[in-house]
Structures are given as C-alpha cells and as structure tokens.
Design a protein around this motif. Structure first.
Motif, mmCIF file in Angstrom:
data_model
loop_
_atom_site.group_PDB
_atom_site.id
_atom_site.type_symbol
_atom_site.label_atom_id
_atom_site.label_comp_id
_atom_site.label_asym_id
_atom_site.label_seq_id
_atom_site.Cartn_x
_atom_site.Cartn_y
_atom_site.Cartn_z
ATOM 1 N N THR A 164 0.825 -1.213 0.000
ATOM 2 C CA THR A 164 0.000 0.000 0.000
ATOM 3 C C THR A 164 0.859 1.264 0.000
ATOM 4 O O THR A 164 0.324 2.364 0.036
ATOM 5 C CB THR A 164 -0.870 0.019 1.264
ATOM 6 N N ARG A 165 2.179 1.127 -0.020
ATOM 7 C CA ARG A 165 3.041 2.285 0.173
ATOM 8 C C ARG A 165 3.344 2.999 -1.142
ATOM 9 O O ARG A 165 3.866 2.383 -2.072
ATOM 10 C CB ARG A 165 4.363 1.851 0.812
ATOM 11 N N PRO A 166 3.072 4.302 -1.222
ATOM 12 C CA PRO A 166 3.398 5.058 -2.431
ATOM 13 C C PRO A 166 4.913 5.076 -2.685
ATOM 14 O O PRO A 166 5.699 5.058 -1.732
ATOM 15 C CB PRO A 166 2.904 6.473 -2.121
ATOM 16 N N ILE A 167 5.275 5.169 -3.936
ATOM 17 C CA ILE A 167 6.690 5.104 -4.296
ATOM 18 C C ILE A 167 7.513 6.195 -3.590
ATOM 19 O O ILE A 167 8.640 5.932 -3.159
ATOM 20 C CB ILE A 167 6.865 5.156 -5.847
ATOM 21 N N SER A 168 6.936 7.383 -3.425
ATOM 22 C CA SER A 168 7.698 8.471 -2.785
ATOM 23 C C SER A 168 8.074 8.068 -1.353
ATOM 24 O O SER A 168 9.188 8.296 -0.877
ATOM 25 C CB SER A 168 6.872 9.761 -2.748
ATOM 26 N N ASP A 169 7.132 7.430 -0.692
ATOM 27 C CA ASP A 169 7.305 7.018 0.692
ATOM 28 C C ASP A 169 8.324 5.875 0.808
ATOM 29 O O ASP A 169 9.156 5.834 1.726
ATOM 30 C CB ASP A 169 5.928 6.525 1.155
ATOM 31 N N VAL A 170 8.242 4.968 -0.139
ATOM 32 C CA VAL A 170 9.141 3.812 -0.106
ATOM 33 C C VAL A 170 10.584 4.256 -0.348
ATOM 34 O O VAL A 170 11.514 3.773 0.296
ATOM 35 C CB VAL A 170 8.705 2.787 -1.179
ATOM 36 N N ILE A 171 10.726 5.213 -1.274
ATOM 37 C CA ILE A 171 12.070 5.724 -1.575
ATOM 38 C C ILE A 171 12.626 6.504 -0.376
ATOM 39 O O ILE A 171 13.787 6.364 -0.012
ATOM 40 C CB ILE A 171 12.025 6.648 -2.825
#
Ligand code: ADP
Length: 490
Positions: free
Chosen positions: A102-109
C-alpha cells in the motif's frame, strides 16, 4: 523517483531456498495490487514438504558454513555489505514494494528502503557489542553466563511494512548467529524475496536465510510447527499471534516474540502548545499508511479547552488527501490493502455510527478509484467508551474522538481492555508528562510526538494483547540467543 508502469516490473518466481529460487508443485495463490485490485502474479503455496526443506537446509548451512560459529565481526561485515546492496538496489526494491504493497513510491524511496538498510546496519553494530556475565563465585571456580544462537528462527511478517519488518527480524536473528526461514505475507511476497537474494550476493552463506511463500494456514503453520525451528518472531494480528503461541507451545515449547495489534490513544491537554502542530501529529498518527499500522494512534482523547480548535484543523486536513496509484510519483495517500480490509473498515464505521457516534468527516470510500480501496480519513465524534470503533482495531484511517475535563478522566479513557501497544501524550507540563509516562499501560509512550525515528536502539513491542517481547533495540538482538550457565572448577 518518477512514476513508472507497474506491469514493467520483473518479479522473482517462487521460494528462495539455499541461495536459489525454486517452485514446488501444488496450489497457487493470486497476488493483487492494492491500488487497482488487479491480479498481477501468482505464488506457489509452500506446503509442509517445502518448508521442511527450507528449515533443514537452514540448520545444516548455519553449521557447515560457520555462520553460527564465526567471529561476530564477520557477521557484522556481511550485514553491512547487505545494507549497502539494498541502498544500491533502491529503485528496483522500491518498485516491488510500491506495486505490491500500500506504500506510495515516494514514501518507499524516502523511508521504507533506507530504513530497511539502516536496521541491518544497526544489527551489524550489535553483533559484537554485548557480552555475557561472570559471577562472583569461590576463587577456585568460575561461573559464567554465555549466549548462543537458538539455531533456526522462524520469522513471519505482515503486509503493511514488508521490507522493514523483514530487516528488523532478520537483522537481529542473523547478527546473533542464527539461520532464518522467513515467511512474508502472501499479499506482499516479492520485495522480501529480493531482500533475501541480496543477502547472498553480500556474502551470507546460501541457505542461512530462506524465504518460503504461502498462506498463514499452510506455510506459516508448517513453519511454526517444524521441530527444528527453535524460536518464532511474528508481527501481525492479535488473533493470529494467539494461534501461533498455542502452536509454538505444542510443537517444542518454543519461545515467541509477538508484535500484535493496537488501539493506541493520543492524549491531548489544553497546555499542549501550537494547535496546528498538534493537529499535524494527530493526523499523521492515524493516517500514515492509511491507518494500516499496528502503532496507529486511532483514539484521540482531548481536553475540552483545546478540543474544538484541534478538531476544526483535523477536519480541514481530512479533506485534503488525494488518492493515487502507488506507482505515481505524486501520490501521497495510499489504498487499503484489499477489498476484505475495505469491507472491515466500512462495517466498523457503520456499526459505530449506528451505536451513536457522530460522523464528523469521511466515513466512506473515495469514488472513482476503480477496484482500489481508498478510504477517506474519517473522524468519529461523540463516541462512548464501549463503542465498537473505540474497542476494535480498525486498521484504516479512522480516528475516534473523546473529550475530557481532567487528567483522571483522560487516564480512564485511555485504558483499553485488550491492547497496550503505544500511547501519545501531548502536553508541555513536565510533571504531567512524567506522571502519564508512568501510568499508561503501553509498551511505547511518545511524548509530544507520535512516530518512530531511525533510533533503532529504542525497542518496540506491546503489553497485554499487543504482544510480548521486543523488536528492535539490543533487546531483540539478545532475545535471539539463549543463555547458558557455566560453572568451572579448577
Ligand atoms: P492479516 O489478517 O492482517 O493479514 P495476520 O496476522 O493474519 O494478519 O497475518 C500476518 C502474517 O501471519 C502473514 O504472513 C500471514 O500469512 C501469517 N499467518 C496467518 N495465520 C497464520 C498461522 N495460523 N500460522 C502462522 N502464520 C500465520
């Protein structure tokens, strides 16, 4: 990182055993993307035979490779190289996580992948830092307490923070000389497989970390029950944690570390300071990962004098999030994991309103989000202590609000019959903060903040139905070892 096409991300197939990917015959499970509900892959559901292979290899290889017996500094060096490889692979790992979780790419990065690497570095540092004990005995004898690895540790992780949960558990278990068989959630299997593959590239002997894919009932249960698995480290729901504890007791009286559910209160006093800042903390506390975090601060308990100002600000903030696909660079607000979770949130919110709660804002799914389940940030006011939304863990972006007049009332409202994971206290009165730190029944008390930091030295874990034992900190490292008493006469 820019947006990307989720269909273009290559996936590893199968289980990762003895340093290679392998697929067994048998049942397959579909894996869905939370953002659009599309089935994008299948995994093989590992049955007892495959789990046995993974555990047996782990036990053999930890001994034959010297992993359990080598100098702790050598283990630390492998973990450090592994962390560096994770940093270098951030783009691919982040894509796997953003597509499947569920994690957006910005958050994962910005968070998930760097935190994963940092947790491994923390445990690399632990490897040779903690010693045993020498006891005061007669001069012609020596009494000592030495620590040694359990052997094979079974680690079972949930779908909400797949990479960081894997690194907390593997970091502690491997740095202390164990082998690990890791079962990620069947809903988010792929980033964990890549994580394990990189360990072998970093120099971890093949077979010392194996990943088995599959459901809890089949694969998870086989792992917990395996006689060569000497300890279980689990993060997930309270209900599953209880089942695992029973199963672990019945199959070798093995110790368990359980990080389970929560229903954590956030206590705000009139003297808490700047309203905007407080509202921001409360908002992030219950909407991070759309509330799908065990530490979610889902119960606001607020003093009368400041309540209206904070609630008004929260209403404003709740109307701002824009849902988006987790692979779009601009997305900040994420989906619920799947339809089942969406329906659970819906049913608890409806039952809460029916029982008398006031729906202040939200309360429904965002429209036009195809098959993804994006739930609007929701505030429920006027809730009684026995309201279902106060009592049950929701795992969605839903905040209940209760207003109090004095500290005793606040403490009474904060109490929960089942859970004791975290509590937030927002006050600038030092005496009050210290009193509440001592009084609240929670494994973590955050004062004038409500989120974790990269201080991995601070352990995390709950009281009561929120679990037992700790993840992170030296406590988790030490809990991966058993203590042996030695008495030598000379
Ligand atoms: P959720 O229902 O939110 O997925 P669970 O606690 O059931 O939460 O799942 C967390 C992890 O536990 C997942 O990896 C899941 O497959 C696993 N699991 C579920 N049931 C069992 C079980 N009986 N034994 C071992 N593992 C299980």
């Amino acid at each position: 990182m820019s947006s990307f096409d989720p269909d273009s991300v290559g996936l590893s197939s199968g289980h990762f055993v003895d340093g290679a990917f392998t697929v067994a015959k048998g049942e397959t499970l579909s894996v869905m993307r939370p953002s659009d509900g599309k089935c994008y892959a299948e995994i093989n559901n590992a049955e007892a035979g495959l789990v046995d292979q993974a555990v047996t290899v782990a036990e053999e290889k930890r001994k034959s490779s010297g992993w359990s017996s080598c100098s702790p500094r050598e283990r630390g060096a492998v973990l450090r190289r592994w962390a560096d490889l994770i940093d270098a692979d951030i783009e691919y790992l982040a894509k796997l996580e953003a597509v499947g979780s569920t994690r957006p790419i910005s958050d994962v990065i910005s968070h998930e992948v760097p935190f994963t690497a940092e947790a491994l570095r923390f445990y690399a540092e632990c490897a040779d830092k903690f010693s045993g004990d020498v006891f005061p005995t007669r001069q012609d004898s020596l009494g000592m307490l030495i620590s040694e690895p359990y052997g094979v540790i079974g680690a079972i992780t949930p779908w909400n923070f797949p990479l960081s949960m894997a690194s907390w558990k593997c970091g502690a278990a491997l740095a202390s000389g164990n082998a690990v068989v890791l079962k990620p959630s069947e809903l988010t299997p792929f980033s964990t497989a890549r994580f394990a593959e990189l360990a072998v590239v970093a120099g971890l002997p093949a077979g010392v970390l194996n990943v088995v894919q599959g459901s809890g009932q089949t694969t998870g249960n086989a792992l917990v029950s395996h006689p060569l698995v000497r300890k279980i480290s689990f993060t997930g729901s309270t209900e599953t944690g209880a089942k695992i504890m029973c199963q672990a007791a019945l199959s070798g009286t093995k110790p368990v570390t359980l990080e389970l559910g929560g229903k954590s209160p956030q206590l705000v006093f009139d003297d808490a300071g700047d309203v905007d800042e407080i509202a921001e903390r409360i908002f992030l506390g219950f909407t991070t990962n759309a509330g799908q975090a065990c530490v979610s601060g889902s119960r606001l308990i607020i003093q009368k004098g400041i309540a209206n100002a904070v609630i008004d600000k929260l209403v404003e903030m709740c109307q701002q999030p824009v849902p988006g696909m987790t692979w779009n660079a601009e997305t900040r607000y994420c989906p619920l994991i799947d339809r089942r979770q969406g329906e659970k949130v819906h049913s608890i919110v409806s039952a809460s309103v029916q029982a008398g709660a006031e729906l202040i804002v939200g309360g429904k799914r965002f429209e036009d989000t195809a098959e993804g389940w994006f739930w609007q940030p929701t505030l429920l006011g006027n809730v009684s202590q026995d309201n279902i939304a106060v009592q049950q863990e929701i795992f969605g972006p839903v905040l209940t609000i209760q207003i109090f007049e004095n500290e005793e009332e606040a403490i009474a409202l904060a109490k929960h019959d089942i859970y004791g994971l975290c509590a937030g206290v927002h006050t600038l009165n030092l005496q009050r903060a210290m009193r509440l730190m001592r009084t609240l029944d929670a494994g973590t008390v955050w004062i004038n903040r409500y989120r974790r930091t990269k201080d991995f030295i601070i352990p995390t874990g709950g009281f009561q139905g929120s679990g037992m034992g700790k993840d992170l900190g030296r406590q988790s490292f030490e809990s991966c070892m058993r203590q042996k008493s030695v008495l030598i006469d000379f």
